[in-house]
Design a protein around this motif. Structure first.
Motif, PDB file in Angstrom:
ATOM      1  N   ALA A 164       0.813  -1.208   0.000  1.00  0.00           N
ATOM      2  CA  ALA A 164       0.000   0.000   0.000  1.00  0.00           C
ATOM      3  C   ALA A 164       0.852   1.265   0.000  1.00  0.00           C
ATOM      4  O   ALA A 164       0.530   2.227  -0.702  1.00  0.00           O
ATOM      5  N   ASP A 165       1.942   1.271   0.747  1.00  0.00           N
ATOM      6  CA  ASP A 165       2.762   2.482   0.799  1.00  0.00           C
ATOM      7  C   ASP A 165       3.466   2.723  -0.536  1.00  0.00           C
ATOM      8  O   ASP A 165       3.542   3.850  -1.014  1.00  0.00           O
ATOM      9  N   VAL A 166       3.947   1.667  -1.173  1.00  0.00           N
ATOM     10  CA  VAL A 166       4.586   1.803  -2.487  1.00  0.00           C
ATOM     11  C   VAL A 166       3.558   2.263  -3.513  1.00  0.00           C
ATOM     12  O   VAL A 166       3.828   3.140  -4.340  1.00  0.00           O
ATOM     13  N   HIS A 167       2.368   1.694  -3.436  1.00  0.00           N
ATOM     14  CA  HIS A 167       1.265   2.063  -4.322  1.00  0.00           C
ATOM     15  C   HIS A 167       0.998   3.565  -4.251  1.00  0.00           C
ATOM     16  O   HIS A 167       0.894   4.236  -5.279  1.00  0.00           O
ATOM     17  N   HIS A 168       0.893   4.096  -3.049  1.00  0.00           N
ATOM     18  CA  HIS A 168       0.572   5.507  -2.906  1.00  0.00           C
ATOM     19  C   HIS A 168       1.716   6.409  -3.341  1.00  0.00           C
ATOM     20  O   HIS A 168       1.491   7.442  -3.972  1.00  0.00           O
ATOM     21  N   VAL A 169       2.938   6.044  -3.046  1.00  0.00           N
ATOM     22  CA  VAL A 169       4.073   6.856  -3.485  1.00  0.00           C
ATOM     23  C   VAL A 169       4.129   6.890  -5.011  1.00  0.00           C
ATOM     24  O   VAL A 169       4.296   7.961  -5.611  1.00  0.00           O
ATOM     25  N   LEU A 170       3.964   5.735  -5.647  1.00  0.00           N
ATOM     26  CA  LEU A 170       3.998   5.685  -7.111  1.00  0.00           C
ATOM     27  C   LEU A 170       2.842   6.467  -7.731  1.00  0.00           C
ATOM     28  O   LEU A 170       3.036   7.226  -8.687  1.00  0.00           O
ATOM     29  N   GLU A 171       1.629   6.276  -7.214  1.00  0.00           N
ATOM     30  CA  GLU A 171       0.481   6.969  -7.797  1.00  0.00           C
ATOM     31  C   GLU A 171       0.585   8.481  -7.644  1.00  0.00           C
ATOM     32  O   GLU A 171       0.321   9.218  -8.583  1.00  0.00           O
ATOM     33  N   HIS A 172       0.979   8.943  -6.467  1.00  0.00           N
ATOM     34  CA  HIS A 172       1.097  10.390  -6.285  1.00  0.00           C
ATOM     35  C   HIS A 172       2.288  10.947  -7.060  1.00  0.00           C
ATOM     36  O   HIS A 172       2.240  12.070  -7.562  1.00  0.00           O
ATOM     37  N   GLY A 173       3.340  10.164  -7.189  1.00  0.00           N
ATOM     38  CA  GLY A 173       4.465  10.578  -8.029  1.00  0.00           C
ATOM     39  C   GLY A 173       4.053  10.705  -9.487  1.00  0.00           C
ATOM     40  O   GLY A 173       4.434  11.662 -10.170  1.00  0.00           O
TER      41      GLY A 173
END
Length: 111
Positions: free
Chosen positions: A73-82
């Protein structure tokens, strides 16, 4: 750390998967159209818009990988917001560059 709301909602599996599938297909179609437009026009604004739409497609891929359990989940959010930042930057750059291009009187290209 907070968990992702849609990652823990069991009743949203089918609607979420369907939404991601539609978003992925639509993003792929838009990216394909942008590539064709860039190949026809071959100008920097078309390239930048095409890259922005490719970032939109990548965002759908990231979401699908997250739902499929391939991304935390944390990787998902960093990638999506990036990718959101990348998309916005590319669109702003395309508009900025298109406004800055001087057209010749004969309808010529970019400088």
């Amino acid at each position: 750390m907070f968990t992702v709301a849609h990652a823990q909602a069991s009743g949203l599996d089918l609607p979420l998967t369907a939404t991601l599938a539609v978003a992925g297909v639509a993003s792929a179609a838009l990216t394909g159209a942008a590539v064709v437009a860039f190949l026809r026009r071959q100008t920097r604004p078309y390239l930048l818009v095409g890259l922005a739409l490719a970032a939109l497609l990548a965002r759908s891929v990231v979401a699908g990988a997250s739902v499929g359990g391939l991304l935390a989940a944390d990787v998902h959010h960093v990638l999506e917001h990036g990718l959101d930042v990348v998309m916005a930057g590319l669109v702003v750059a395309a508009v900025w560059y298109a406004r800055d291009v001087r057209q010749t009187p004969a309808g010529g290209g970019e400088r």
